[in-house]
Design an enzyme around this catalytic site. Sequence first.
Site, short mmCIF file in Angstrom:
data_model
loop_
_atom_site.label_atom_id
_atom_site.label_comp_id
_atom_site.label_asym_id
_atom_site.label_seq_id
_atom_site.Cartn_x
_atom_site.Cartn_y
_atom_site.Cartn_z
N ASP A 1 0.79 -1.23 0.00
CA ASP A 1 0.00 0.00 0.00
C ASP A 1 0.83 1.29 0.00
OD1 ASP A 1 -1.73 -2.09 0.33
OD2 ASP A 1 -3.05 -1.07 1.70
N GLU B 1 -4.00 -7.11 12.98
CA GLU B 1 -3.51 -6.89 11.61
C GLU B 1 -2.02 -6.54 11.59
OE1 GLU B 1 -4.73 -4.07 7.78
OE2 GLU B 1 -5.43 -3.55 9.80
#
Length: 775
Positions: A513, A745
């Site tokens: 990302d 996460e």
Amino acid sequence: LALGLAAAEWQRWSAAARLVTPHPAPPALAPGSTGPLASPHRFWGTYRPHVYFGMKTRSPRALVTGLMWLQQGEGGGSLRHTCEQGDGLSRYGWLMHDGENFGVQEIRDGALFLKTEFVKRPGGEHGGDWSWRVTARMEGTGGPAPLLSLFFYVATDGQGTLEPHLENRTRLAAVTGTTEELGQFTLTFLHPTAESGEDPKYASYNYLEAPSPGLHHLTEVVRSSLSNRFVFTPLGKPRRRFFAVDAFRGLPGAAGEPPRGRLLLHQVTLEPPATMEVTFESGSVASRPGRLAGGMLSVALARHTAAFEQRFEETFGLGRQGFPPRQQRFAQAALSDMLGGMGYFHGRSLVQSPLQERPVPAPEAALFTAVPSRSFFPRGFLWDEGFHQLLLARWDPALSREVIAHWLDLMNTEGWIPREQILGEEARAKVPPEFLLQHSEMANPPTLLLALQRLLPDAPLPYLRRLFPRLRAWYDWYNRTQAGPLPLTFRWRGRDSQLERFLNPKTLASGLDDYPRASHPSPEERHLDLRCWMALASRVLAEVAERLEEPAESYREMERALSDNGLLEQLHWAQELDAFADYGNHSAAVGLRWQRVAPAAPGRPPPAPQLVREVREAPRPRFVGALGYVSLFPLLLQLLRPDSPRLPAVLAAMRSERQLWTPFGLRSLARDSPLYMQRNTQHDPPYWRGPIWVNINYLALRALHGYASTNGPQQERAAEIYRELRHNLMANLYRQYTDSGFLWEQYSDSTGRGQGCHPFAGWSALVVLVMAEDY
């Protein structure tokens, strides 16, 4: 001119048609292999990972079942159904789940403790029978227990019939029904008992029968049907008003829409503690030993629990390695949460080509996959799935082979697989609109090949023959569409083009990302990680070809070229960084500054200031000054020779506390890198710019273990770093799970605390393989 315009229009039409044309090779998944006759043990399952508890069949128009609950209070309390981070549950997740036959989950919602258990029993022609047990109790509260309502529902999706069977006009005792793939069946709701499972429990009953406007609307259907006109009246105790389903009054904006199916719901309202059981019995089971309930269900659960624990130890050997029982239970929960997060999805992706003005729906497709997070990402992600299957391939190779085949069957005629799979209305309801579109130029790391490489030695040849045409097409697509500016270089397409918005334009295709790339995206970029992924892809394609006795030399030749350490250094070694790096049109002097926006019209207040990018030094072609995960890829995928003169510098960066080393794992971006922990926009906090990610730490441990096992000048150093890193990662994940109740996460590089979304039993569950030292 007319001919030119016609040719351009034909090119656009042709591209649009190819975008949604399935690949012509025979399917990787053998036709009919997922149905109730070919695969009865996997036909039913907890394949609705986005709900706290529910089951469905692997069918395009499945019968779905599920649980909701409501702690009664002023204003009705909060109805729980789909996994939401905003619900604030202190813990939920599977403690045991074997991926096929049974599972045990614990849920803590404030003072409420719920245990959900299920067991399947084979038989007949439609996937057999199954039973649920839901146990509820309040913990740590004084005084009378608040009322609890449990809602058990069954719903059809597009086809099938349901028939309610009532007791005393208010209690839904059973549902009989039929669907194409289940034939006839009976769902029975047994009377609640005390927690011991023997004494009857007083309860109030309500039921709802309503047309279903779609499975993604079930929560709203129930919520809109609640009324507080009902009274709980146990003998000798105070009467209490409570909310219960009354009548479905429709949803806003849904007038005139035909129903998609039918919903029947059984509400039980009681004072905890209590136990409820539900049984599903297939009409095709000719003779059964008795209803799978009560004592028989308890015996079945105990038998499956013992079998799971034995299989877990035989597979991972944590007891033999000396892990105490509590840490073994942590690892069991990590694996189980991934297995309980398997989903079966059916629907159409929404895809777009650069040559098209409008997106188009892809053909209907099915996907059986694990999901990264039940609450936040309950759908398929291509690059995540390869990491998931590294663990699942160790537990159940046949399951993993099936999942990989499902993914390869999503390929279009060009060889492209969309990076994110949002199939069906339930999946679409959990996705922000800006992420619904899948862009045909965007790739994702081919991590499925990591899992396939692990499966390869024992994979049946017919399976590999079905896969191979699609693997070749996928490999060719990467080489054709992601090629870089120079031979043997590669570049991720689809970098964000809105330069003024981002401190550093994102590269979603890479999976990393916001990891810093060249500040000014251009065709001249060379992306190190993609080059390394293509070296791995060449190696795996060669291995598959050799097993099938197909021509493999072209793949071996590409593997040798991409693994050539001299060429790798020439293209990607940044002398000034003493590290491997990307190359592109880059400026190191980039920042965000507030910009005031002029009012749209005189006399009106100006809009709020915006953070925009400011480039204080013109970009030029150069190596990107970011040391982090991308810099490690030649080591992570073990392209560096054990005697490489660059290996000491890579290991030094890993072990440097000023750069990547922390007491909790390797951080994603060096602490002394310019964009370390820098926001990318006003509302875009750092993601891959410092936090610790388990998937890359797993690859690092896997590589270090390899270098520590191979003769070379850095063998002892690699072994030392491996031991420290493994201990740090395991200890922190276990500590955070114990403290918070979840895998996360990502993890803070300064405190080790879990952050991002939770639960995240996707690649964070790779901690099981780390504990087992299984690489």
